[in-house]
Structure formats: structure tokens, C-alpha cells
Design an enzyme around this catalytic site. Structure first.
Site, mmCIF file in Angstrom:
data_model
loop_
_atom_site.group_PDB
_atom_site.id
_atom_site.type_symbol
_atom_site.label_atom_id
_atom_site.label_comp_id
_atom_site.label_asym_id
_atom_site.label_seq_id
_atom_site.Cartn_x
_atom_site.Cartn_y
_atom_site.Cartn_z
ATOM 1 N N SER A 53 -9.490 2.338 2.422
ATOM 2 C CA SER A 53 -8.448 2.994 1.656
ATOM 3 C C SER A 53 -7.475 2.047 0.975
ATOM 4 O O SER A 53 -6.595 2.488 0.225
ATOM 5 C CB SER A 53 -7.675 3.942 2.581
ATOM 6 O OG SER A 53 -7.018 3.214 3.605
ATOM 7 N N SER A 108 -10.711 0.366 6.361
ATOM 8 C CA SER A 108 -9.902 0.591 5.164
ATOM 9 C C SER A 108 -9.335 -0.672 4.531
ATOM 10 O O SER A 108 -8.903 -0.653 3.387
ATOM 11 C CB SER A 108 -8.745 1.547 5.482
ATOM 12 O OG SER A 108 -9.218 2.863 5.586
ATOM 13 N N LYS A 112 0.842 -1.192 0.000
ATOM 14 C CA LYS A 112 0.000 0.000 0.000
ATOM 15 C C LYS A 112 0.880 1.245 0.000
ATOM 16 O O LYS A 112 1.922 1.280 0.665
ATOM 17 C CB LYS A 112 -0.903 -0.031 1.231
ATOM 18 C CG LYS A 112 -1.980 1.041 1.264
ATOM 19 C CD LYS A 112 -2.913 0.799 2.450
ATOM 20 C CE LYS A 112 -4.015 1.843 2.519
ATOM 21 N NZ LYS A 112 -4.965 1.587 3.626
#
Length: 456
Positions: free
Chosen positions: A151, A175, A76
């Protein structure tokens, strides 16, 4: 072998270890897949193809050591990677190249994984829709007009489309779980402290955690074993060594089912899919009870701690995007009395849920209150005709769970009539991550929803 990119991480690890395929072949297959589909979905935003192939060649030249030997992985874009651009989804860091790896990156590399790139995220992971001013929006592979969630949306899409077999995510208010639900993959929010996240800013903050994502529960378990473990730089890091539960199945377990977590609005399409989950567990031999929950104290606790954390972490930055700036502004309003009230509320809730889990082994509920929504919408502002107060409110089903200090997995649970994925959330007692994964795998194997691939 023509579709190496859709084999599981567990299968690929075995093939590489027994030298039926090479790490170079596996990495190249995934790089080819990235070239094919990433332009359509915008999931991987920084690619290090040459570096990955060099690492694969080196892996083939030595004896396999770690459990992830030769497996491609994407990180990420909130996670620091030495020598690889890490923007945090913010124009303020568009050219940032860290000097050191994050702990999770080091552990994955030590286990033999090979970094292929970074996955998209909203600015500083703010919000459950993956879009930012640096790279734009990530699109849902099951319908390119829809959101991938967030996210960790880039990670979920990269997994769903076969661009990588493993990816890391992070989760404060959903997320990691929300994009897993939106993209028909599996994600685990571990018990805080399972995966250490050392910080010199907020070392005691437990709402945000790092965790594994993959297409199967078995692969999530494999990755989790590589990244979980004690680190003395994290003050609440767990010393107990993670080990999967050897027993399979859920026969005899006590399962609590909450269709709305105590009165939250849930889109009828999502509700229709998740309502099928209790019957699956009953067929598998579990005792299922529909329960009435009161998690409303989680609302103030989550928002207060989240706001305080944003002001602490990003309050000195100028030029923030609207969502991050709003959170910082809320944080600047937090008083000592607010924090005291939030701590008391969270403590009461924790003790009530401890009593609840004396009766039940796991809680199952919707991950998200809605299915994937149009990608051009910044967030969901209405559910079943009920107007929502702000951009956070549509994710209460996830962030209320975050307050419980409990492990929670998102597992594919089916599809809406128009083919959009929906996940079910499996929540366990704090520290019983292995039990959550056992239950998740039983559900996954009984349903097979995760086998349905996107049309790309």
C-alpha cells in the site's frame, strides 16, 4: 547539480551541511520535479509547497543539527500530519486535517527533514495495489499501464521518479516491500518495535510496522537511524539503540535461498530474475544453500490476526470500500478459538525459524510472486494458471514473512524482459535489522540495478 532530485539523501545531506547547496535549492528542485512528473503517476496526493519552502528557508538560517537537515520527505497518507490533510485513502476522511503529528513525522522533523506532502495509499492501506476513491490509482513509472504495488505505492513512485529522496511506508502483509519491488527502490520492514507506533486501539498488535524507504540502502539506513528508537507508549518498543554494522560485505555469511518459500506459485518472469540472486552472494563469498521451507502455518496466523485487527479498527465505520469491508466482515467471524489456534501456530513457526536461523544468517526469496500487473486490475487472481481464492493470496510471499517477527528488506534484483522491476527479499533474525541492511547493501553494490531510472 542540474539533477539535484536524483542525488541520494546521503549526498544531499552532505552538500547542505557543508553549504555547497542550500536547503531551499534542494526543496525547490524536488518541487519542480513533482510538478513535472506527478501528473503522470499520481504519487503525491497532497502537496504543501509553500510550507516546505518556508521550512527550507528556516533551515538555511540555522546551523545544521540533525542528520536529515534540509532533506525533503513525503509521508504516507495513513500517517497523521498536523495541519496537513490526511485521508487514509478513504472518502470517509477526505477532508480530515489532524491536529497532531504521528511519532514518525515528529522524529523525521526533529532530524531536520522537511515535509513536502503526502503519498497515495489504498483505503486504510488495504491491499498491495495503490488505488482509492479519493485520488484514484498510482501508476508505475517504469510502465504507466502497470500497478505501483501497495500500500506504500505512492511513496515508492515518488522515490523512483526523484520527487523525494526519502519517504516513510508501512507494512502489514508486504505494503512496504511490494511497492519497493515493483518500483525498483529499497524498503525495510523493521523488526516490530524498532519504529514505535503507539496505539490506544491495538497497542500489542505486531503485524503492522512503520519503516523507511529510499533509492539506496545507505539512505534507508540513514533514515532508519532517525526514526528507530524507544517510546514508552508502545509496549513492545525496543530500547536498544539501532546502529549499522561497521563490517561491509557478506563473505563467510550463511545464506539460505528459497525460490518459492515452500511451494508458492511464482510467475516465471519473477522467478527468472530472482533466481540470479544466489550467484551474486556466492561471488561475494557467502555460502548459499537452497532450502526447503514450510511456512504454511503463517497463512492461518496472518489471516486470523489481520481479520481480527480490521474488525477492531474499522468495525464501527460505515461506507467502507469493498476490500476494507471484506476484511472487517472476516474479522467479525473470528472466535476466541480461532485466535488461540493462530497464536499456537505463530509460536510454533517462530520457534522453528529460530532453529533455522541458528544455521543461517539470512534468508533470501522473492518479495512478490508476480511482476507489476495492469493498473486497471484490482488485484492478481491467477499465477501460472493457478486460480487464487481472493485478493490477498498473491502476496503470500510477503505476508508469510510478516508473521515471523523478523526484519526484511526489499532490494532491486533486476528487470523482466519488458523492463519491469523485480525485487529480492532479504530476511534476517528478529532484531538483526543491521545485519539485513548490511547484506542488502552488499547485494545492491554488486548489482547496481537500483541505478536504472524510469523513463520519465
Amino acid at each position: 547539480m542540474s539533477e539535484l532530485h536524483y542525488l541520494s539523501a546521503t549526498e544531499l545531506a552532505h552538500l547542505i551541511r557543508t553549504r555547497q547547496v542550500s536547503a531551499v535549492e534542494v526543496v525547490r528542485a524536488h518541487l519542480d520535479r513533482i510538478e513535472q512528473v506527478n501528473p503522470h503517476v499520481n504519487a503525491i496526493v497532497t502537496l504543501v509547497a509553500e510550507q516546505a519552502l518556508a521550512a527550507a528557508e528556516a533551515a538555511d538560517a540555522r546551523e545544521p543539527a540533525g542528520p536529515l537537515h534540509g532533506l525533503p520527505v513525503a509521508h504516507k497518507d495513513l500517517v497523521d500530519t498536523a495541519g496537513i490533510r490526511t485521508t487514509y485513502g478513504s472518502p470517509l476522511f477526505a477532508g480530515n486535517v489532524p491536529a497532531q503529528d504521528d511519532v514518525i513525522v515528529r522524529r523525521l522533523r526533529a532530524a531536520g527533514a522537511i515535509t513536502v506532502g503526502k503519498t497515495n495509499t489504498p483505503e486504510f492501506g488495504t491491499g498491495s495495489h495503490t488505488v482509492n476513491e479519493v485520488f484514484g490509482a498510482t501508476r508505475n513509472p517504469y510502465d504507466l499501464t502497470k500497478s505501483a504495488g501497495g500500500s506504500s505505492g505512492g511513496a515508492a513512485v515518488a522515490l523512483a521518479t526523484g520527487m523525494v529522496p526519502l519517504a516513510d511506508g508501512s507494512d502489514m502483509g508486504g505494503s512496504l516491500r511490494n511497492p519497493a519491488s515493483f518500483c525498483n527502490v529499497v524498503g525495510l520492514r523493521p523488526t516490530p518495535g524498532r519504529v514505535p507506533d503507539p496505539s490506544d486501539t491495538a497497542a500489542w498488535y505486531t503485524l503492522s510496522v512503520r519503516g523507511p524507504m529510499a533509492r539506496t540502502v545507505e539512505d534507508v539506513t540513514l533514515m532508519f537511524g532517525a526514526i528507530a528508537g524507544f517510546d514508552r507508549r508502545s509496549p513492545y518498543s525496543i530500547k536498544e539503540i539501532f546502529a549499522p554494522e561497521p563490517e561491509e560485505g557478506v563473505a563467510g555469511l550463511r545464506v539460505a535461498w528459497s525460490p518459492d518459500l515452500g511451494g508458492l506459485p511464482v510467475d516465471s518472469r519473477t522467478a527468472e530474475v530472482t533466481a540470479t540472486a544466489p550467484a551474486v552472494f556466492e561471488r561475494l563469498g557467502a555460502r548459499v544453500d537452497e532450502v526447503e521451507l514450510d511456512l504454511t502455518e503463517a497463512e492461518d496466523a496472518f489471516r486470523t490476526y489481520r481479520a481480527w485487527h480490521y474488525a477492531l479498527s474499522f468495525g464501527d465505520l460505515t461506507g467502507l470500500g469493498p476490500n476494507t469491508a471484506w476484511n472487517v466482515e472476516q474479522g467479525r467471524k473470528v472466535t476466541g478459538a480461532d485466535l488461540a489456534r493462530a497464536e499456537q501456530a505463530r509460536s510454533r513457526l517462530y520457534q522453528r525459524m529460530a532453529a533455522f536461523f541458528d544455521t543461517y544468517d539470512v534468508l533470501i526469496a522473492p518479495v512478490s510472486q508476480v511482476p507489476p500487473f495492469p493498473v486497471e486490475h484490482p488485484y492478481v487472481d491467477e499465477i501460472n494458471g493457478e486460480k487464487l481464492p481472493d485478493y490477498l493470496a498473491w502476496m503470500r510471499s510477503a505476508y508469510w514473512i510478516s508473521v515471523l517477527h523478523a526484519p526484511a528488506a526489499s532490494v532491486p534484483a533486476g528487470f523482466t524482459p519488458d523492463g519491469l522491476p523485480v525485487g529480492v527479499q532479504i530476511v534476517g533474525r528478529p532484531f538483526e535489522d543491521a545485519r539485513v541492511l548490511r547484506v542488502a547493501r552488499a547485494f545492491e553494490q554488486a548489482t547496481g540495478y537500483g541505478l536504472r531510472r524510469p523513463p520519465l
